[in-house]
Design a protein around this motif. Sequence first.
Motif, PDB file in Angstrom:
ATOM      1  N   PHE A 165      33.808  14.369   5.186  1.00 45.51           N
ATOM      2  CA  PHE A 165      33.694  15.538   4.327  1.00 45.51           C
ATOM      3  C   PHE A 165      33.265  16.757   5.141  1.00 45.51           C
ATOM      4  CE2 PHE A 165      31.274  18.418   1.657  1.00 45.51           C
ATOM      5  CZ  PHE A 165      32.118  18.599   0.569  1.00 45.51           C
ATOM      6  N   ALA A 166      32.280  16.577   6.009  1.00 43.38           N
ATOM      7  CA  ALA A 166      31.800  17.668   6.849  1.00 43.38           C
ATOM      8  C   ALA A 166      32.843  18.083   7.877  1.00 43.38           C
ATOM      9  CB  ALA A 166      30.506  17.258   7.537  1.00 43.38           C
ATOM     10  N   ARG A 167      33.594  17.136   8.386  1.00 40.20           N
ATOM     11  CA  ARG A 167      34.607  17.474   9.391  1.00 40.20           C
ATOM     12  C   ARG A 167      35.643  18.437   8.838  1.00 40.20           C
ATOM     13  NH1 ARG A 167      38.200  12.704  11.813  1.00 40.20           N
ATOM     14  NH2 ARG A 167      38.742  12.596   9.598  1.00 40.20           N
ATOM     15  N   GLN A 168      36.027  18.290   7.562  1.00 39.33           N
ATOM     16  CA  GLN A 168      36.992  19.200   6.958  1.00 39.33           C
ATOM     17  C   GLN A 168      36.454  20.637   6.950  1.00 39.33           C
ATOM     18  OE1 GLN A 168      40.019  18.042   5.874  1.00 39.33           O
ATOM     19  NE2 GLN A 168      40.685  20.128   5.423  1.00 39.33           N
ATOM     20  N   THR A 169      35.176  20.798   6.641  1.00 39.53           N
ATOM     21  CA  THR A 169      34.562  22.118   6.670  1.00 39.53           C
ATOM     22  C   THR A 169      34.505  22.670   8.086  1.00 39.53           C
ATOM     23  OG1 THR A 169      33.196  21.529   4.754  1.00 39.53           O
ATOM     24  CG2 THR A 169      32.481  23.402   6.061  1.00 39.53           C
ATOM     25  N   LEU A 170      34.167  21.819   9.062  1.00 38.33           N
ATOM     26  CA  LEU A 170      34.120  22.247  10.458  1.00 38.33           C
ATOM     27  C   LEU A 170      35.507  22.663  10.945  1.00 38.33           C
ATOM     28  CD1 LEU A 170      32.547  22.633  13.073  1.00 38.33           C
ATOM     29  CD2 LEU A 170      32.886  20.198  13.566  1.00 38.33           C
ATOM     30  N   GLN A 171      36.531  21.957  10.535  1.00 37.56           N
ATOM     31  CA  GLN A 171      37.899  22.325  10.911  1.00 37.56           C
ATOM     32  C   GLN A 171      38.250  23.718  10.390  1.00 37.56           C
ATOM     33  OE1 GLN A 171      40.215  19.075   9.334  1.00 37.56           O
ATOM     34  NE2 GLN A 171      40.184  17.951  11.262  1.00 37.56           N
ATOM     35  N   ALA A 172      37.848  24.017   9.155  1.00 36.38           N
ATOM     36  CA  ALA A 172      38.133  25.336   8.593  1.00 36.38           C
ATOM     37  C   ALA A 172      37.404  26.435   9.365  1.00 36.38           C
ATOM     38  CB  ALA A 172      37.742  25.365   7.116  1.00 36.38           C
ATOM     39  N   LEU A 173      36.151  26.191   9.754  1.00 31.79           N
ATOM     40  CA  LEU A 173      35.415  27.168  10.542  1.00 31.79           C
ATOM     41  C   LEU A 173      36.031  27.357  11.923  1.00 31.79           C
ATOM     42  CD1 LEU A 173      31.751  26.099   9.650  1.00 31.79           C
ATOM     43  CD2 LEU A 173      32.919  28.191   8.916  1.00 31.79           C
ATOM     44  N   SER A 174      36.471  26.275  12.520  1.00 36.24           N
ATOM     45  CA  SER A 174      37.111  26.361  13.837  1.00 36.24           C
ATOM     46  C   SER A 174      38.413  27.165  13.765  1.00 36.24           C
ATOM     47  CB  SER A 174      37.378  24.951  14.379  1.00 36.24           C
ATOM     48  OG  SER A 174      37.995  25.001  15.643  1.00 36.24           O
ATOM     49  N   ALA A 175      39.198  26.943  12.701  1.00 33.85           N
ATOM     50  CA  ALA A 175      40.436  27.710  12.533  1.00 33.85           C
ATOM     51  C   ALA A 175      40.137  29.195  12.323  1.00 33.85           C
ATOM     52  CB  ALA A 175      41.228  27.158  11.354  1.00 33.85           C
ATOM     53  N   ALA A 176      39.039  29.489  11.597  1.00 32.32           N
ATOM     54  CA  ALA A 176      38.658  30.886  11.391  1.00 32.32           C
ATOM     55  C   ALA A 176      38.199  31.545  12.683  1.00 32.32           C
ATOM     56  CB  ALA A 176      37.538  30.963  10.350  1.00 32.32           C
ATOM     57  N   ARG A 177      37.683  30.767  13.594  1.00 35.94           N
ATOM     58  CA  ARG A 177      37.285  31.309  14.899  1.00 35.94           C
ATOM     59  C   ARG A 177      38.485  31.592  15.790  1.00 35.94           C
ATOM     60  NH1 ARG A 177      35.806  28.977  20.097  1.00 35.94           N
ATOM     61  NH2 ARG A 177      36.651  27.036  19.280  1.00 35.94           N
ATOM     62  N   GLU A 178      39.488  30.743  15.695  1.00 36.74           N
ATOM     63  CA  GLU A 178      40.665  30.886  16.560  1.00 36.74           C
ATOM     64  C   GLU A 178      41.663  31.923  16.048  1.00 36.74           C
ATOM     65  OE1 GLU A 178      42.166  26.961  16.752  1.00 36.74           O
ATOM     66  OE2 GLU A 178      40.481  26.166  17.929  1.00 36.74           O
ATOM     67  N   ASN A 179      41.522  32.345  14.795  1.00 34.31           N
ATOM     68  CA  ASN A 179      42.443  33.339  14.226  1.00 34.31           C
ATOM     69  C   ASN A 179      42.026  34.731  14.691  1.00 34.31           C
ATOM     70  OD1 ASN A 179      44.242  34.812  12.742  1.00 34.31           O
ATOM     71  ND2 ASN A 179      43.390  34.290  10.741  1.00 34.31           N
ATOM     72  N   LYS A 180      42.571  35.181  15.809  1.00 27.86           N
ATOM     73  CA  LYS A 180      42.170  36.461  16.399  1.00 27.86           C
ATOM     74  C   LYS A 180      42.637  37.645  15.566  1.00 27.86           C
ATOM     75  CE  LYS A 180      40.350  34.235  19.822  1.00 27.86           C
ATOM     76  NZ  LYS A 180      38.888  34.116  19.926  1.00 27.86           N
ATOM     77  N   GLY A 181      43.700  37.488  14.796  1.00 33.55           N
ATOM     78  CA  GLY A 181      44.181  38.590  13.981  1.00 33.55           C
ATOM     79  C   GLY A 181      43.217  38.961  12.866  1.00 33.55           C
ATOM     80  N   ASP A 182      42.580  37.965  12.266  1.00 34.28           N
ATOM     81  CA  ASP A 182      41.612  38.187  11.185  1.00 34.28           C
ATOM     82  C   ASP A 182      40.412  37.278  11.448  1.00 34.28           C
ATOM     83  OD1 ASP A 182      40.354  38.937   8.880  1.00 34.28           O
ATOM     84  OD2 ASP A 182      41.517  37.594   7.580  1.00 34.28           O
ATOM     85  N   GLN A 183      39.705  37.579  12.538  1.00 33.93           N
ATOM     86  CA  GLN A 183      38.638  36.684  12.995  1.00 33.93           C
ATOM     87  C   GLN A 183      37.447  36.766  12.065  1.00 33.93           C
ATOM     88  OE1 GLN A 183      36.973  37.420  16.900  1.00 33.93           O
ATOM     89  NE2 GLN A 183      36.780  35.231  17.293  1.00 33.93           N
ATOM     90  N   LEU A 184      37.090  35.616  11.488  1.00 34.71           N
ATOM     91  CA  LEU A 184      35.959  35.520  10.580  1.00 34.71           C
ATOM     92  C   LEU A 184      34.731  34.946  11.275  1.00 34.71           C
ATOM     93  CD1 LEU A 184      35.193  35.971   7.586  1.00 34.71           C
ATOM     94  CD2 LEU A 184      35.873  33.599   7.149  1.00 34.71           C
TER      95      LEU A 184
END
Length: 451
Positions: A117-136
Amino acid sequence: MPPESLRHQFSKAPLPPPPPRKPLPSARSRPCRTAHAECGPRDDVCAMRSFLLTWRLPVPARSPALPCSLCCASRRRPVQQWRGRASSPGLEAGPAVRPRARERPPWRVLFFGTDDFARQTLQALSAARENKGDQLVENLEVVTVPTPSPKGLPVKSFALQSQLPLYEWPDVGSGEFDVGVVASFGRLLNEELILKFPYGILNVHPSYLPRWRGPAPVVHTVLHGDTVTGVTIMQIKPKRFDVGPIIKQEAIPVPPRCTAKELETVLSRLGANMLISVLRNLPENLKNERQQPAEGITYAPKISVAMSCVKWEEQTPEEILRLQRAIGSMIPLQTLWMGSIIKLLDLVEASSPVLADQKLTGQSVLPGTIIYHKQSQTLLVCCKGGWIGVRSVIFKKKLTATDFYNGYLHLWFQQNSQAQLKECRFQTLNLTKKKHGKQSKLLLCNSALTI
């Protein structure tokens, strides 16, 4: 007439005697009253200046004041910095203060988690870090808990695979962060740690709070037959689990006959998306937080092996099937047969044609009675208010219902009379801490079963 200042030079009158000399107090007996009004014990430099002034002697020009060795130096405390552990005794001297916060993303995030369950949340945060166009997310670091398993926890595996900085509790690293995120962590975070984050610590909790506070909300949702559940994003508070104010909450229907593992997958995706939505406008979302209702509070305690013991006299077929769907993928259901433990792997609902068999309706039977139904190749077991089907078991090794009947039940029936039939039935297994030791101390954090 000579000036007044020169008159005494020619006068034979003696000069006035100096004031009577008083014994100097000890340097440590009086407070300093010259340059350091708040000083404690008297400093040597301050004592000398008082001595000169008492005897009306010229005092040399004073250089810029040096700090008193006994008080001023103690007031110059070093600036408190981020400590590398979750608890530090040196920080308990005064109230903690939140550091200055950024006003907009990208955020610096410290993540706490363990299981799928936690890994799914971590994956979303990691994707938000790698999205340089709209970096969250600008910086992402991970804290997990130690585990004896050689495979490690899912969160640890993902962090290593993604080359994210990883720490094991209680080590929390030495970086500076804006917000913390918790998902299935299973550890209480103290106030000292929470206050290090300008925006606090957010918890992704897989239930519609205040229902099912605690470490196993998904399991208890399935176990109690809930028809509605959800995900809650809330603020972490110290000392108690899942009592903080709600930031965002969404409800969904529970799919019929779903297992806890299946429901967890659905809720993990929902929770990850909700967290990203909250982080996009974090300051505004925190302003709109609300307290949890005082009504409808229920608790989801830890799952232990003792829960896997089927109580044939007390549980109905529906309750046994819900128990199987709730914990069966982690802890097989167990029972006792002829003094030996048997694990029940594949439980099914007994169909109407099977229940119409005369063997089941012709006479009263005791809970736990076993009958092999050849047409469906199923072991039928009597319980409170009905029957339940078992298609496979573990008894020394994995066996189908047919194998168990041919290898054990049929042989026992041939060797014993019908009068002894009561002995050949499943009985409730009672696990005691003294007998089974660590087996009864298993901890479940949403879905991750750890010792």
